[in-house]
Design a protein around this motif. Structure first.
Motif, PDB file in Angstrom:
ATOM      1  N   GLY A 153      49.560  40.651  27.362  1.00  0.00           N
ATOM      2  CA  GLY A 153      50.382  41.452  28.819  1.00  0.00           C
ATOM      3  C   GLY A 153      49.454  41.063  29.810  1.00  0.00           C
ATOM      4  N   GLU A 154      49.367  40.578  31.574  1.00  0.00           N
ATOM      5  CA  GLU A 154      49.213  40.983  32.313  1.00  0.00           C
ATOM      6  C   GLU A 154      48.324  41.744  32.924  1.00  0.00           C
ATOM      7  N   HIS A 175      44.355  39.262  34.822  1.00  0.00           N
ATOM      8  CA  HIS A 175      44.150  40.337  34.058  1.00  0.00           C
ATOM      9  C   HIS A 175      43.477  41.185  34.140  1.00  0.00           C
ATOM     10  N   PRO A 176      44.811  42.232  35.638  1.00  0.00           N
ATOM     11  CA  PRO A 176      43.758  42.781  36.293  1.00  0.00           C
ATOM     12  C   PRO A 176      43.155  44.381  35.505  1.00  0.00           C
ATOM     13  N   THR A 186      43.308  53.512  38.802  1.00  0.00           N
ATOM     14  CA  THR A 186      41.635  52.307  39.296  1.00  0.00           C
ATOM     15  C   THR A 186      42.225  51.153  38.637  1.00  0.00           C
ATOM     16  N   LYS A 187      42.247  50.838  39.655  1.00  0.00           N
ATOM     17  CA  LYS A 187      42.654  48.690  39.591  1.00  0.00           C
ATOM     18  C   LYS A 187      41.525  47.820  39.650  1.00  0.00           C
ATOM     19  N   VAL A 188      40.481  46.928  38.372  1.00  0.00           N
ATOM     20  CA  VAL A 188      39.733  45.898  38.965  1.00  0.00           C
ATOM     21  C   VAL A 188      40.046  44.848  38.722  1.00  0.00           C
ATOM     22  N   LEU A 189      38.984  43.866  38.604  1.00  0.00           N
ATOM     23  CA  LEU A 189      39.515  42.682  38.344  1.00  0.00           C
ATOM     24  C   LEU A 189      38.124  42.646  37.240  1.00  0.00           C
TER      25      LEU A 189
END
Length: 322
Positions: A153-154, A175-176, A186-189
């Motif tokens: 998934g994304e 895809h974070p 918490t969202k990161v690359l």
């Protein structure tokens, strides 16, 4: 014939799995004309040739796509055959083959978009996990992480169920990486950071890269040296100090003028040990010491006692003093 045309139409929607882009484009145009019966004899012949090309060049990789016969039987069990008047047998032969191939692809894609969920749990020692995207997670003692066997998934989603962890995330801008920890997201690359879950709050401390943290309706963006923790219904941002600016899970530490209570907190996070030291004067003593990444609690306590002349003792996972 409408069933056959629909089967081929679904094939055209598959992401160019078996043909070059140029051939796929021609096939789409011809098929579009064929639906409205606008093709001439030459175009009908070309359409048949292209379908034949797909039929004879398709290959099945059993290692990655599964057992062809088992999946074929599953598809056939769901097919309802409708009588067709005077079909074009050549066209029908190749179109039917495309329908089967398309169905196999759809079943395969459906099966591979779901992944087994795994849970890693530590007891009184820390552990590390390598995720399938190459990301590395260090779990502190008495911590649990839920993660998929493979990411699909994304987004790359995991959940810190309890405790503390250090995340060293592989970069993938498309895809974070998203960590759910309690009510914090918490969202990161691609970056590295600490997450600590305690009874009444959760905190995120960034070592490298950039991090986005969401909590209720609050959003904070963090850079290295910044920390955010839940406070009531909002997020509170602070500057990081001391040990939490470092990845102490797998690195040697050279500490200069670090207060004893920070070192004791570090020992609690990395080794899961508690302490009963309440004296503020003792807790505020500043120390300079070296802690190897594989150092034991006993070795660290011995070093502290040597530097300070304190009589710290370590028994039954608890540090005490006179």
């Amino acid at each position: 014939m409408a069933i056959v045309r629909m089967a081929v139409f679904w094939y055209l929607l598959v992401e160019n799995k078996f043909m070059h882009q140029e051939s796929t484009s021609i096939l789409k145009k011809l098929f579009s004309k064929s639906i409205y019966k606008k093709t001439n004899a030459s175009e009908d012949q070309l359409l048949s040739i292209l379908l034949r090309k797909v039929y004879h060049t398709v290959s099945w990789d059993e290692e990655t796509m599964g057992n062809k016969n088992e999946i074929r039987d599953e598809i056939r069990s769901r097919i309802t055959v409708t009588p067709v008047k005077t079909p074009n047998l050549t066209f029908l032969k190749y179109a039917a083959a495309i329908a089967i191939i398309t169905s196999l692809i759809i079943v395969f894609q459906y099966r591979t978009t779901s992944s087994n969920m795994l849970v890693a749990t530590t007891t009184n020692v820390l552990d590390s996990i390598v995720l399938n995207d190459g990301s590395l997670v260090y779990l502190a003692p008495n911590s649990s992480l839920e993660y998929p066997e493979r990411f699909y998934g994304e987004q790359r989603n995991v959940t810190l169920l309890k405790g503390n962890a250090f995340f060293d995330i592989s970069k993938d801008p498309k895809h974070p990486f998203v960590i759910q920890s309690g009510e914090l997201k918490t969202k990161v690359l691609g970056t590295s950071f600490h997450i600590r879950m305690e009874k009444e709050e959760c905190s995120v401390a960034v070592v490298t890269g950039k991090v986005e943290v969401r909590y209720n309706k609050s959003i904070e963006n963090l850079i290295p040296g910044e920390e955010v923790h839940s406070s009531g219904n909002t997020l509170k941002k602070e500057m990081l100090k001391g040990i939490m600016t470092l990845n102490w899970y797998n690195q040697d530490l050279s500490l200069n003028a670090i207060k004893l209570h920070e070192i004791l907190h570090f020992l609690q996070l990395k080794y899961g040990v508690k302490n009963t030291i309440k004296n503020s004067k003792t807790n505020n003593l500043k120390l300079t010491l070296f802690i190897g990444k594989k150092a034991s609690v006993e070795e660290i306590i011995s070093q502290i006692n040597y530097i300070t002349n304190l009589n710290l003792r370590y028994e039954n996972e608890i540090i005490t003093t006179d």
